[in-house]
Design a protein around this motif. Structure first.
Motif, mmCIF file in Angstrom:
data_model
loop_
_atom_site.group_PDB
_atom_site.id
_atom_site.type_symbol
_atom_site.label_atom_id
_atom_site.label_comp_id
_atom_site.label_asym_id
_atom_site.label_seq_id
_atom_site.Cartn_x
_atom_site.Cartn_y
_atom_site.Cartn_z
ATOM 1 N N LEU A 1 -23.456 35.640 0.266
ATOM 2 C CA LEU A 1 -22.932 36.687 -0.617
ATOM 3 C C LEU A 1 -21.419 36.767 -0.604
ATOM 4 O O LEU A 1 -20.777 36.924 -1.624
ATOM 5 N N LYS A 2 -20.846 36.699 0.585
ATOM 6 C CA LYS A 2 -19.396 36.891 0.679
ATOM 7 C C LYS A 2 -18.720 35.547 0.449
ATOM 8 O O LYS A 2 -18.666 34.696 1.338
ATOM 9 N N ARG B 1 -31.422 37.491 6.489
ATOM 10 C CA ARG B 1 -30.197 37.636 7.260
ATOM 11 C C ARG B 1 -30.152 36.501 8.271
ATOM 12 O O ARG B 1 -31.099 36.270 9.017
ATOM 13 N N THR C 1 -27.516 35.423 4.185
ATOM 14 C CA THR C 1 -26.183 35.963 4.440
ATOM 15 C C THR C 1 -26.115 36.633 5.797
ATOM 16 O O THR C 1 -27.108 36.734 6.510
ATOM 17 N N SER C 2 -24.910 37.090 6.165
ATOM 18 C CA SER C 2 -24.709 37.622 7.513
ATOM 19 C C SER C 2 -25.116 39.085 7.626
ATOM 20 O O SER C 2 -25.580 39.529 8.652
ATOM 21 N N SER C 3 -24.875 39.849 6.573
ATOM 22 C CA SER C 3 -25.047 41.302 6.708
ATOM 23 C C SER C 3 -26.405 41.732 6.205
ATOM 24 O O SER C 3 -27.096 40.999 5.513
ATOM 25 N N ARG C 4 -26.771 42.954 6.567
ATOM 26 C CA ARG C 4 -27.925 43.527 5.900
ATOM 27 C C ARG C 4 -27.550 44.939 5.418
ATOM 28 O O ARG C 4 -28.290 45.884 5.598
ATOM 29 N N GLU C 5 -26.355 45.035 4.855
ATOM 30 C CA GLU C 5 -25.939 46.290 4.245
ATOM 31 C C GLU C 5 -26.972 46.661 3.192
ATOM 32 O O GLU C 5 -27.340 45.854 2.335
ATOM 33 N N GLU C 6 -27.428 47.881 3.280
ATOM 34 C CA GLU C 6 -28.481 48.332 2.376
ATOM 35 C C GLU C 6 -28.112 48.095 0.909
ATOM 36 O O GLU C 6 -28.914 47.626 0.123
ATOM 37 N N GLU C 7 -26.843 48.366 0.611
ATOM 38 C CA GLU C 7 -26.376 48.203 -0.768
ATOM 39 C C GLU C 7 -26.553 46.764 -1.244
ATOM 40 O O GLU C 7 -26.966 46.525 -2.370
ATOM 41 N N ASP C 8 -26.207 45.827 -0.369
ATOM 42 C CA ASP C 8 -26.317 44.413 -0.729
ATOM 43 C C ASP C 8 -27.769 44.028 -0.958
ATOM 44 O O ASP C 8 -28.092 43.301 -1.902
#
Lengths: 142, 695
Positions: free
Chosen positions: A59-60, A109, A88-95
């Protein structure tokens, strides 16, 4: 196993190396084409008419980020059914929410533990390249 | 109190001051006078219901009496009885046509409202009888109508032609019949005039009969007015005058208030006194008292009646004045000691009263201002005052805030209640102003408003700052979650690659080092995750819902058991636990508590974790307790600080963020948390979530 290249969209060379290693470990022999940013990924898909069997999307990314790539390829008839897995690395809810809303087939993740990562790649390959029945090929209009 | 005062105000227009005040010569200001003065000719005092009822009743009785007199006369003609026809021996008999006409009039009165058409026909008939008889009398002709009903021999007492009525009777029939007809038409005023004229004529007849005054009852050689006719006509004329109470004299007569009362008394006196005294004088004549003595007595009697009535009037006025004075005194006291300024103005807007509070408030004394223009209004404010005066004229009370200048020029904010001073006839005699000094109040309100505005401004600024800070934090944590993990993955991944690819070439120590690198990167990754969770607990939006605590606890316990299948922990969850909390944050909090319990019971013989209802500071919540390692009580306060650990990592791995996260979540809900570690071992955490949670 479904033939056709895997498109790996990933800007971090370490991650590219590790992913390639994990694929190799799992005996996934499909050709892997790496796009180091979103712009390159879009160029490969829409200018060079690459028809991947699977897209692994970070994603980034520099310039055009992963979510935008996803949005663009879901908007185009040629690519809108290509299995696309967000890796991807994060699991930010928004993403996670945006990813699914834009039509990602899966959101995974990347684990830090390499052994687990190898296992993840194995399962992804197994599922999308072996178990899953892909949509018939979309041939772009001449 | 005002009722008493207003009832005593006779003639409202009298109190209107003439428009000669110097300041009224200024055109703009005279506008104000016009506004108020225009209202002076308001509606008249309403009729007095009791009087109206009495008059109506008397009207019917009068018609009945008149009809009775006529009926008796008719009977007299049938029986040829002089007493019934003339009432007194040697007097004229009531002629048959007079009887018929008067009877028709009486019936017409009786039916005036009930059957208007029949009533009108009867009135017309009476008028026609009167007209024909008048013609006979005037032109000395005989239409043959006189002897139609009964025959009268020639040479009857004071009769010009047999059974021909007196000219008064003929005229009265015409007038009263006509009055009845006109009163129904648009010429009601003419009808009233006829009725009044008739009443006068009939009254003269009665007085003539009473006093024996010949020329009041007979005209030349024509028939003399009979006693029964005079009696019947005066009653019928009364009925005609009062057949309509909404106009003419009748309206004045039935008016409520002093005016109507005086009019009624005067009228009764004016009618009754001469009649009664007249009869008395006739009586004296009969007793042989000579003329001169009789005149004397008559005069003395009249004077006595006048004096008596004057005394009565004075007495009545005295009583009314006493009531008025008492009311006025009370009012005076109220106005005098009122903490509010009370001012009255006449329609010219000149001051008519100015109480001590007004003096204190504005600086002018009453003596300086009486009769002078209202000093509180500048030319600029005049339109406003005229507008309010106009509202006042409509009879409404106006309350408004105004800026006014004191005598010394300083400004004062006042709240003014304008109210009209009305006269009994509904007109406006001026206005009253009750004025309150609201300067300080308004200043306080203004200050409060300013402070509020500033506060709001400050809150807005702080909110903006916080929002920006929050956004920064969000961006930071996003970047942390992405960028801090990648290098760790490389560390772990390539260490593993080294182990796999070059493992055989490395000695035991090298492999151990690589293992440590991998372990450290994984711990670091966990630490990052926990820090992110803590930060999320601090900034996430709070969406309160009813949460099933028991269900969440069981689900978390099941996950823990799945992740750590080698351990056997007895987890007891009480049924029916609920909390009002944000579901996601709540789960994070409970997860941290249960993970801790799970972790610290590692060395217990029979590990046991319990989730049960509990109270904290009188509020309902729940507790998570275990029989694990517990913690030293003296460090209880440090338990919830981030990165604070009470156990060596070697004993129990961890980073000290879990309980800090729990604390943050509970605090954001306005709840509280308490940790206990009893001497016997184990730990117990009790938490509440702000809003009342129940079982």
């Amino acid at each position: 196993m479904i033939a056709g290249p895997i498109l790996l969209v990933e800007d971090n060379p370490d991650d590219v190396a590790l992913t390639l290693r994990a694929l190799e470990r799992n005996n996934i022999t499909n050709e892997v084409i790496v796009a180091e940013d979103g712009e390159r990924a879009l160029a490969l898909l829409f200018e060079e008419h690459l028809q991947p069997a699977l897209i692994l999307l970070d994603l980034k990314l520099p310039r055009v980020d992963g979510l935008e790539v996803l949005e663009r390829l879901r908007a185009e008839p040629v690519t809108h059914v290509v299995p696309t897995v967000i890796l991807t690395s994060s699991r930010e809810e928004e993403d996670v929410i945006s990813g699914y809303e834009l039509g990602a087939n899966s959101y995974i993740r990347k684990p830090v533990d390499f052994a687990k990562f190898v296992d993840v790649v194995r399962q992804v390959g197994l599922y999308w390249l072996l178990l899953n029945e892909p949509a018939p090929k979309m041939v772009p209009a001449p | 109190m005002w009722r008493v005062l207003s009832r005593l105000h006779i003639g409202s227009a009298m109190t209107l001051a003439p428009a000669t005040h110097p300041f009224l010569r200024r055109q703009r200001r005279s506008q104000g006078w016009g506004v108020l003065a225009g209202a002076a000719a308001g509606p008249a005092a309403p009729p007095d219901e009791r009087v109206v009822a009495a008059v109506v009743r008397a009207r019917a009785q009068a018609a009945l009496l008149a009809a009775a007199a006529c009926a008796l006369a008719l009977l007299g003609w049938l029986l040829d009885s002089e007493i019934l026809k003339a009432w007194v021996h040697g007097h004229t008999a009531m002629k048959t046509n007079t009887v018929v006409g008067a009877l028709a009039l009486a019936l017409s009165v009786w039916l005036f409202e009930r059957r208007p058409r029949i009533s009108a026909v009867l009135a017309a008939f009476a008028a026609a009888v009167g007209l024909l008889s008048s013609a006979e009398i005037a032109f000395h002709v005989d239409f043959g109508i006189d002897q139609l009903l009964a025959h009268e021999a020639a040479g009857a007492t004071a009769t010009s032609s047999p059974n021909l009525m007196a000219p008064n009777s003929a005229a009265l029939l015409v007038m009263l019949g006509g009055a009845h007809l006109f009163l129904r038409s648009r010429l009601a005023a003419f009808g009233h005039a006829l009725a009044l004229l008739g009443f006068g004529l009939a009254l003269l007849g009665v007085i003539g009969q009473a006093t024996g005054t010949e020329h009041l009852i007979s005209l030349g050689h024509s028939t003399t007015l009979s006693i029964p006719a005079a009696f019947a006509f005066v009653l019928l004329a009364y009925a005609a005058v009062f057949s309509r109470l909404d106009a003419g004299v009748a309206r004045l007569f039935v008016r409520s208030g002093f005016e109507g009362l005086v009019l009624r008394y005067s009228l009764v006196a004016a009618l009754a006194v001469p009649i009664v005294l007249g009869f008395c004088r006739t009586g004296l004549h009969g007793l042989g008292v000579d003329n001169q003595t009789a005149e004397w007595l008559y005069t003395v009697a009249i004077i006595a009646v006048l004096v008596g009535s004057a005394a009565l009037t004075v007495r009545m006025l005295g009583t009314a004045l006493g009531a008025f004075t008492a009311a006025s005194d009370r009012l005076q006291a109220v106005v005098e000691y009122s903490p509010l300024a009370v001012v009255t103005l006449d329609p010219n807007l000149a001051v008519t009263s100015w109480n001590p509070s007004a003096e204190r408030l504005f600086g002018w004394s009453e003596e300086e201002l009486l009769g002078k223009p209202y000093p509180l209004v500048t030319d600029e404010d005049w339109d406003e005052v005229v507008a309010e005066a106009q509202e006042t004229r409509m009879g409404s009370t106006v309350i408004a805030d105004h800026k006014r200048r004191r005598k010394d020029g300083t400004e004062v904010v006042v709240q003014v209640a304008h109210a009209p001073l009305t006269a009994p006839d509904g007109g406006v005699r001026g206005m009253s102003l009750v004025i309150r000094d609201v300067t300080e109040q308004r200043q306080a309100e203004e200050a409060l408003r300013r402070v509020n505005a500033e506060l709001e401004q400050r809150v807005a600024e702080r909110t903006a700052e916080l929002t920006a800070a929050n956004r920064g934090l969000q961006a930071f944590s996003y970047s942390v979650s992405h960028d801090l993990r990648s290098p760790l993955r490389a560390l772990d991944g390539f260490s593993q690659a080294l182990l796999e690819d070059y493992g055989p070439q490395l000695d035991e120590t090298a492999r151990d080092h690589l293992g440590r690198i991998r372990g450290a990167s994984q711990r670091m990754a966990e630490l990052i995750d926990d820090v992110l969770r803590l930060s999320r607990a601090t900034r996430a939006d709070l969406k309160r819902e009813r949460v099933d605590v028991s269900a969440v606890a069981r689900s978390v316990a099941a996950e823990l058991a799945l992740a750590d299948p080698d351990r056997e922990v007895d987890v007891q969850v009480e049924d029916g636990l609920v909390a009002d909390a944000d579901p996601q944050l709540f789960r994070v909090a409970l997860q941290n508590l249960l993970e801790n319990a799970w972790k610290f019971t590692r060395d217990a013989e029979a590990p046991r974790v319990e989730v049960a209802a509990a109270k904290l500071d009188g509020r309902a919540g729940f507790s998570v307790s275990d029989n694990g390692a517990g913690f030293p009580e003296q460090y209880r306060d440090k338990l919830f600080r981030p990165f604070q650990r009470l156990h060596a990592t070697a004993d129990f791995p961890g980073n000290g963020i879990g309980l800090a996260t729990v604390f943050n979540i509970v605090q954001r809900h306005g709840g509280s948390v308490r940790a206990e570690s009893p001497a016997g071992g184990g730990a117990r955490f009790t938490i509440t979530f702000g809003m009342e949670a129940s079982r």
